[in-house]
Design a protein around this motif. Sequence first.
Motif, mmCIF file in Angstrom:
data_model
loop_
_atom_site.group_PDB
_atom_site.id
_atom_site.type_symbol
_atom_site.label_atom_id
_atom_site.label_comp_id
_atom_site.label_asym_id
_atom_site.label_seq_id
_atom_site.Cartn_x
_atom_site.Cartn_y
_atom_site.Cartn_z
ATOM 1 N N GLY A 99 -68.778 76.039 -18.184
ATOM 2 C CA GLY A 99 -67.938 74.856 -18.335
ATOM 3 C C GLY A 99 -68.339 73.740 -17.386
ATOM 4 N N SER B 202 -71.107 69.964 -18.958
ATOM 5 C CA SER B 202 -70.839 68.536 -18.797
ATOM 6 C C SER B 202 -71.875 67.854 -17.913
ATOM 7 C CB SER B 202 -69.437 68.323 -18.216
ATOM 8 O OG SER B 202 -69.290 69.019 -17.001
ATOM 9 N N PHE C 184 -65.708 63.679 -14.602
ATOM 10 C CA PHE C 184 -65.980 64.679 -15.647
ATOM 11 C C PHE C 184 -66.176 66.060 -15.011
ATOM 12 C CE2 PHE C 184 -68.213 61.274 -18.488
ATOM 13 C CZ PHE C 184 -66.993 60.635 -18.632
ATOM 14 N N TYR D 224 -62.409 69.048 -13.578
ATOM 15 C CA TYR D 224 -62.520 70.462 -13.939
ATOM 16 C C TYR D 224 -62.446 71.354 -12.707
ATOM 17 C CZ TYR D 224 -64.858 74.672 -15.829
ATOM 18 O OH TYR D 224 -65.188 75.949 -16.194
ATOM 19 N N SER E 120 -60.954 73.544 -24.330
ATOM 20 C CA SER E 120 -62.350 73.198 -24.608
ATOM 21 C C SER E 120 -62.455 72.512 -25.959
ATOM 22 C CB SER E 120 -63.223 74.459 -24.579
ATOM 23 O OG SER E 120 -63.248 75.034 -23.294
ATOM 24 N N ALA F 11 -61.126 69.040 -25.570
ATOM 25 C CA ALA F 11 -62.110 68.181 -24.910
ATOM 26 C C ALA F 11 -63.138 67.672 -25.915
ATOM 27 C CB ALA F 11 -62.799 68.934 -23.777
ATOM 28 N N ASP G 257 -60.756 63.231 -19.701
ATOM 29 C CA ASP G 257 -60.556 63.686 -18.322
ATOM 30 C C ASP G 257 -59.360 64.635 -18.217
ATOM 31 O OD1 ASP G 257 -62.722 62.363 -17.238
ATOM 32 O OD2 ASP G 257 -61.582 60.568 -16.687
ATOM 33 N N ARG H 71 -60.382 67.927 -19.598
ATOM 34 C CA ARG H 71 -61.240 68.639 -18.643
ATOM 35 C C ARG H 71 -60.400 69.282 -17.533
ATOM 36 N NH1 ARG H 71 -65.910 70.781 -18.630
ATOM 37 N NH2 ARG H 71 -66.611 69.971 -16.618
ATOM 38 N N GLN I 217 -58.602 72.127 -19.050
ATOM 39 C CA GLN I 217 -59.607 73.154 -19.331
ATOM 40 C C GLN I 217 -59.853 73.998 -18.078
ATOM 41 O OE1 GLN I 217 -63.502 71.537 -20.093
ATOM 42 N NE2 GLN I 217 -64.201 73.299 -21.277
ATOM 43 N N PHE J 161 -68.488 71.458 -26.749
ATOM 44 C CA PHE J 161 -67.158 71.899 -26.348
ATOM 45 C C PHE J 161 -66.452 72.667 -27.460
ATOM 46 C CE2 PHE J 161 -68.222 68.385 -23.606
ATOM 47 C CZ PHE J 161 -67.755 68.790 -22.364
#
Length: 546
Positions: free
Chosen positions: A86, A90, A112, A116, A151, A154, A166, A169, A172, A231
């Motif tokens: 993950g 990105s 980004f 996360y 996911s 996203a 965002d 994320r 996520q 994603f």
Amino acid sequence: MSDLEFGEKSSTAPESSSGQISDGTLYPDTLHKQPTHQSAARVGENDDLDRTHTTASSYTASSLSLGREFVFVAVVCCAQLTTQAGLGQSLSIIHVIGRNYGLTRPEDLTWFIAAYSLTVGTFILISGRLGDLYSHKKMLVIGYLWFGLWSIVAGLAVYSNVIMFDIARALQGIGPSILLPNGLAILGSTYPPGPRKHMVFSIFGAMAPIGAAIGAVFAALFSLKWWPWAFLSFGLVLCFLAGLAHLAVPSPPVRQSQVTSFQSALNHIDLPGAAVGITALLLINVAWNQAPIVGWHEPHVYVLFIIGLLLIPVFFYVELRVAAFPLLPLDALKSADIGFVLGCLACGWGCFGVWFYYLWQFHLVLRDASPLLATAYICPIAVSGAMAAIATGYLLGRIGPAWTMMAAMSAFFTGITLIATMPIDQTYWAQAFVCVLVITWGMDMSFPASTVILSNAVSKRHQGVAMSLVNTVVNYSISLALGFAGTAEVNINPGGTSKESILAGYRAALYVGMGLAGLGWLLSLVYLVYDHIRAGVTLVRLKTKT
């Protein structure tokens, strides 16, 4: 309730003939002799249960066939693999995603990644406690499902805006925060202390670089057609893993729960401590990662930071004085070894977060590499990580945690120094390739050592909390260090577009990572000296007794 819950008859320490728990040192191969330090006021009637010695036959691993054990370990280790996938997915296409939303400034793109890592590191403690209460297996399945759902969201955020992406994320990241502590707690309670446990934890750690490489590769491939597929497909894989975890992970024996009411549940979860701790971590991290974008002069940035700092002593007051069942049982974490190890872990993985982000930027921005080519440059971390994991699993019980941490911090410092001093037009094989091989050893030596130390230092019913603490430090350090590095970058390069000015900003950020790694190395040196002095004192005492 699971075998990991309150009231479990387990301990990491044997009893002496007098009925007292014998003393021991925190070497990996003797960690099962280390006494746990539980507060009688906190655990009450369970305190005597913690002193009961747990034999190897009481661990589930002894009842699994080789095939079942392989699938079980693979599914649990996918918690680490998918977490880092993950992150990698990105990073490799960060500029592709940015162009989709009309963003080009580096400080805008860091969210980004930081969004996360922020939630991964912030929500781990409460997730581990929920696993201790309601079964780590259930939480593992829930974690995969949550991770998969957000996911997919996203990916669908391509039809919305960057704020939605965002937010997706960040949400996520809650999935890994559920997966990591509960996956490690399952392994910690399944295997007795010994070489097999060391190897399983090392394999779990090896999944980090392998997962980052896999995530980056598939994201780069999907970006050739349509980046959201990275994603969307990832979400489907995670949902499949949720079903596989339900089938492959052994179900814990049913035990009578001490959580008999809603109020009892709130007490065991430690809701006040969770609320204060999570808020403090969020505010401090948001401030550091927002500062490079808008500047520290903005009132909301330094106000958030100050409030977050003020909440830290409030959190410790709640844990020490108010909570009946503390989210962070400080009484069980008094060992100096744990303090040194967590300090090294924070510095080393903060350095790694800076290294990983800016190495990608070096290839994508300064060397104009495509996402796929940049991924090929970084993919050797998977091979090096596997070698490091196997070596660490073998060496951990032989050289001890002090030397393991020293070697890990040396690898972190060497790896980031190589990239911080690398010229733009230099051949890939000179420094970029070497730094990828070296720094991976820092990851896969520090993580297994830390998990083994904490897992063996606490009872089975605190496995979730112990693993939560390790993963909180690892993931929160990555996000926070990115904020430190981003602040340094924008102050050295306030908007310059030439490659020379961009390089100056990147190097400023990487020097921050070098500073963190250097601090970690000094801590590991102090730990090594302390460990040798303690070993000498113990030897003298033994000779005196004989």
